[in-house]
Design a protein around this motif. Sequence first.
Motif, PDB file in Angstrom:
ATOM      1  N   ARG A   1       0.863  -1.182   0.000  1.00  0.00           N
ATOM      2  CA  ARG A   1       0.000   0.000   0.000  1.00  0.00           C
ATOM      3  C   ARG A   1       0.897   1.229   0.000  1.00  0.00           C
ATOM      4  NH1 ARG A   1      -4.693   0.294   4.395  1.00  0.00           N
ATOM      5  NH2 ARG A   1      -5.322  -1.504   3.153  1.00  0.00           N
ATOM      6  N   LEU A   2       0.706   2.115  -0.954  1.00  0.00           N
ATOM      7  CA  LEU A   2       1.512   3.317  -1.086  1.00  0.00           C
ATOM      8  C   LEU A   2       0.611   4.544  -1.100  1.00  0.00           C
ATOM      9  CD1 LEU A   2       3.923   2.219  -3.986  1.00  0.00           C
ATOM     10  CD2 LEU A   2       4.443   2.267  -1.538  1.00  0.00           C
ATOM     11  N   GLN A   3       1.179   5.642  -0.689  1.00  0.00           N
ATOM     12  CA  GLN A   3       0.505   6.922  -0.870  1.00  0.00           C
ATOM     13  C   GLN A   3       0.847   7.430  -2.265  1.00  0.00           C
ATOM     14  OE1 GLN A   3      -1.618   6.714   2.167  1.00  0.00           O
ATOM     15  NE2 GLN A   3      -1.555   8.798   1.376  1.00  0.00           N
ATOM     16  N   GLU A   4      -0.041   8.179  -2.843  1.00  0.00           N
ATOM     17  CA  GLU A   4       0.220   8.770  -4.149  1.00  0.00           C
ATOM     18  C   GLU A   4       1.528   9.539  -4.100  1.00  0.00           C
ATOM     19  OE1 GLU A   4      -3.010  11.107  -5.576  1.00  0.00           O
ATOM     20  OE2 GLU A   4      -2.075  11.501  -7.520  1.00  0.00           O
ATOM     21  N   GLY A   5       2.408   9.277  -5.070  1.00  0.00           N
ATOM     22  CA  GLY A   5       3.691   9.952  -5.125  1.00  0.00           C
ATOM     23  C   GLY A   5       4.816   9.246  -4.383  1.00  0.00           C
ATOM     24  N   GLU A   6       4.484   8.202  -3.634  1.00  0.00           N
ATOM     25  CA  GLU A   6       5.485   7.471  -2.846  1.00  0.00           C
ATOM     26  C   GLU A   6       6.073   6.353  -3.696  1.00  0.00           C
ATOM     27  OE1 GLU A   6       3.813   5.551   0.539  1.00  0.00           O
ATOM     28  OE2 GLU A   6       5.744   4.778   1.251  1.00  0.00           O
ATOM     29  N   SER A   7       7.295   6.501  -4.137  1.00  0.00           N
ATOM     30  CA  SER A   7       7.938   5.522  -5.020  1.00  0.00           C
ATOM     31  C   SER A   7       8.309   4.248  -4.258  1.00  0.00           C
ATOM     32  CB  SER A   7       9.190   6.133  -5.661  1.00  0.00           C
ATOM     33  OG  SER A   7       8.852   7.276  -6.410  1.00  0.00           O
ATOM     34  N   SER A   8       8.338   3.127  -4.961  1.00  0.00           N
ATOM     35  CA  SER A   8       8.710   1.857  -4.349  1.00  0.00           C
ATOM     36  C   SER A   8       9.077   0.847  -5.435  1.00  0.00           C
ATOM     37  CB  SER A   8       7.549   1.327  -3.504  1.00  0.00           C
ATOM     38  OG  SER A   8       7.953   0.180  -2.756  1.00  0.00           O
ATOM     39  N   SER A   9       9.438  -0.359  -5.006  1.00  0.00           N
ATOM     40  CA  SER A   9       9.828  -1.411  -5.941  1.00  0.00           C
ATOM     41  C   SER A   9       9.172  -2.727  -5.574  1.00  0.00           C
ATOM     42  CB  SER A   9      11.352  -1.604  -5.930  1.00  0.00           C
ATOM     43  OG  SER A   9      12.012  -0.451  -6.371  1.00  0.00           O
ATOM     44  N   LEU A  10       8.832  -3.490  -6.599  1.00  0.00           N
ATOM     45  CA  LEU A  10       8.327  -4.844  -6.424  1.00  0.00           C
ATOM     46  C   LEU A  10       9.417  -5.810  -6.866  1.00  0.00           C
ATOM     47  CD1 LEU A  10       4.815  -4.442  -8.123  1.00  0.00           C
ATOM     48  CD2 LEU A  10       5.558  -3.717  -5.848  1.00  0.00           C
ATOM     49  N   ASN A  11       9.503  -6.946  -6.164  1.00  0.00           N
ATOM     50  CA  ASN A  11      10.566  -7.895  -6.441  1.00  0.00           C
ATOM     51  C   ASN A  11      10.038  -9.183  -7.061  1.00  0.00           C
ATOM     52  OD1 ASN A  11      12.197 -10.458  -5.132  1.00  0.00           O
ATOM     53  ND2 ASN A  11      13.545  -8.819  -5.806  1.00  0.00           N
ATOM     54  N   CYS A  12      10.809  -9.739  -7.983  1.00  0.00           N
ATOM     55  CA  CYS A  12      10.503 -11.033  -8.586  1.00  0.00           C
ATOM     56  C   CYS A  12      11.787 -11.848  -8.603  1.00  0.00           C
ATOM     57  CB  CYS A  12       9.963 -10.838 -10.001  1.00  0.00           C
ATOM     58  SG  CYS A  12       9.789 -12.360 -10.958  1.00  0.00           S
ATOM     59  N   SER A  13      11.847 -12.882  -7.757  1.00  0.00           N
ATOM     60  CA  SER A  13      13.006 -13.774  -7.748  1.00  0.00           C
ATOM     61  C   SER A  13      12.678 -15.022  -8.550  1.00  0.00           C
ATOM     62  CB  SER A  13      13.349 -14.170  -6.309  1.00  0.00           C
ATOM     63  OG  SER A  13      13.691 -13.049  -5.547  1.00  0.00           O
ATOM     64  N   TYR A  14      13.639 -15.513  -9.311  1.00  0.00           N
ATOM     65  CA  TYR A  14      13.328 -16.646 -10.174  1.00  0.00           C
ATOM     66  C   TYR A  14      14.465 -17.655 -10.224  1.00  0.00           C
ATOM     67  CZ  TYR A  14      16.278 -14.299 -13.635  1.00  0.00           C
ATOM     68  OH  TYR A  14      17.328 -13.708 -14.285  1.00  0.00           O
ATOM     69  N   THR A  15      14.092 -18.894 -10.476  1.00  0.00           N
ATOM     70  CA  THR A  15      15.054 -19.932 -10.851  1.00  0.00           C
ATOM     71  C   THR A  15      14.487 -20.598 -12.100  1.00  0.00           C
ATOM     72  OG1 THR A  15      13.973 -21.515  -9.371  1.00  0.00           O
ATOM     73  CG2 THR A  15      15.889 -20.374  -8.510  1.00  0.00           C
ATOM     74  N   VAL A  16      15.317 -20.680 -13.112  1.00  0.00           N
ATOM     75  CA  VAL A  16      14.855 -21.227 -14.383  1.00  0.00           C
ATOM     76  C   VAL A  16      16.038 -21.852 -15.087  1.00  0.00           C
ATOM     77  CG1 VAL A  16      15.197 -19.042 -15.626  1.00  0.00           C
ATOM     78  CG2 VAL A  16      13.536 -20.693 -16.475  1.00  0.00           C
ATOM     79  N   SER A  17      15.776 -22.886 -15.852  1.00  0.00           N
ATOM     80  CA  SER A  17      16.842 -23.557 -16.589  1.00  0.00           C
ATOM     81  C   SER A  17      17.106 -22.808 -17.884  1.00  0.00           C
ATOM     82  CB  SER A  17      16.440 -25.003 -16.863  1.00  0.00           C
ATOM     83  OG  SER A  17      15.167 -25.043 -17.476  1.00  0.00           O
ATOM     84  N   GLY A  18      17.894 -21.764 -17.787  1.00  0.00           N
ATOM     85  CA  GLY A  18      18.205 -20.977 -18.981  1.00  0.00           C
ATOM     86  C   GLY A  18      17.080 -20.014 -19.317  1.00  0.00           C
ATOM     87  N   LEU A  19      17.242 -18.761 -18.952  1.00  0.00           N
ATOM     88  CA  LEU A  19      16.147 -17.807 -19.121  1.00  0.00           C
ATOM     89  C   LEU A  19      16.012 -17.395 -20.582  1.00  0.00           C
ATOM     90  CD1 LEU A  19      14.051 -15.989 -17.631  1.00  0.00           C
ATOM     91  CD2 LEU A  19      15.813 -14.208 -17.651  1.00  0.00           C
TER      92      LEU A  19
END
Lengths: 113, 114
Positions: free
Chosen positions: A12-30
């Motif tokens: 949950r963010l306030q308007e104007g409040e910057s942030s980041s979402l994370n995606c961690s992955y393991t894959v056999s050859g991306l």
Amino acid sequence: EDQVTQSPEALRLQEGESSSLNCSYTVSGLRGLFWYRQDPGKGPEFLFTLYSAGEEKEKERLKATLTKKESFLHITAPKPEDSATYLCAVQAGGDTGRRALTFGSGTRLQVQP
Amino acid sequence: NAGVTQTPKFRVLKTGQSMTLLCAQDMNHEYMYWYRQDPGMGLRLIHYSVGEGTTAKGEVPDGYNVSRLKKQNFLLGLESAAPSQTSVYFCASSPLTGANYEQYFGPGTRLTVT
């Protein structure tokens, strides 16, 4: 087995409040890492594809980056209309037959005015 | 250009009933997919097709069948519905050629099995 983990589950963010979402992955050859946006009651909408570590792509207030183990979706000065669930998915390089995507469970973003 | 369309949008079935979900795309894509989406889980691949007349199993194919008689249509069938098949079903398509293999999704079908 290909695996995708997204964090946080909800943000949950306030308007104007910057942030980041994370995606961690393991894959056999991306082959590619994909970001989608999903609004309630609708299908996923394609945002970006990233192919190699160091690559970055931008679209309005969104910027996606990729390393060898994870991807980030940076949201700069978000607006309420950015509220949605953001999905990350990977496609394995060896999966040339199916070209199937393995999805994470998503991050629900709420931006309050 | 409608993209990917799905019918119906909503459906309620009783256990043991059968139904068919229809997916249509007007982008001349070779690849088509059926996914299901459940709360707290990512989309999971049920079946897919790499061209007219071909189908193959995905991760969670049990209880479902598919057919691709025309390039633009991909049908998902439930022969004997079970409560575990309550879910939101999404169809997607992808082009054969080109550097970008992104998939384009339909609006979904919300299915409840009681």
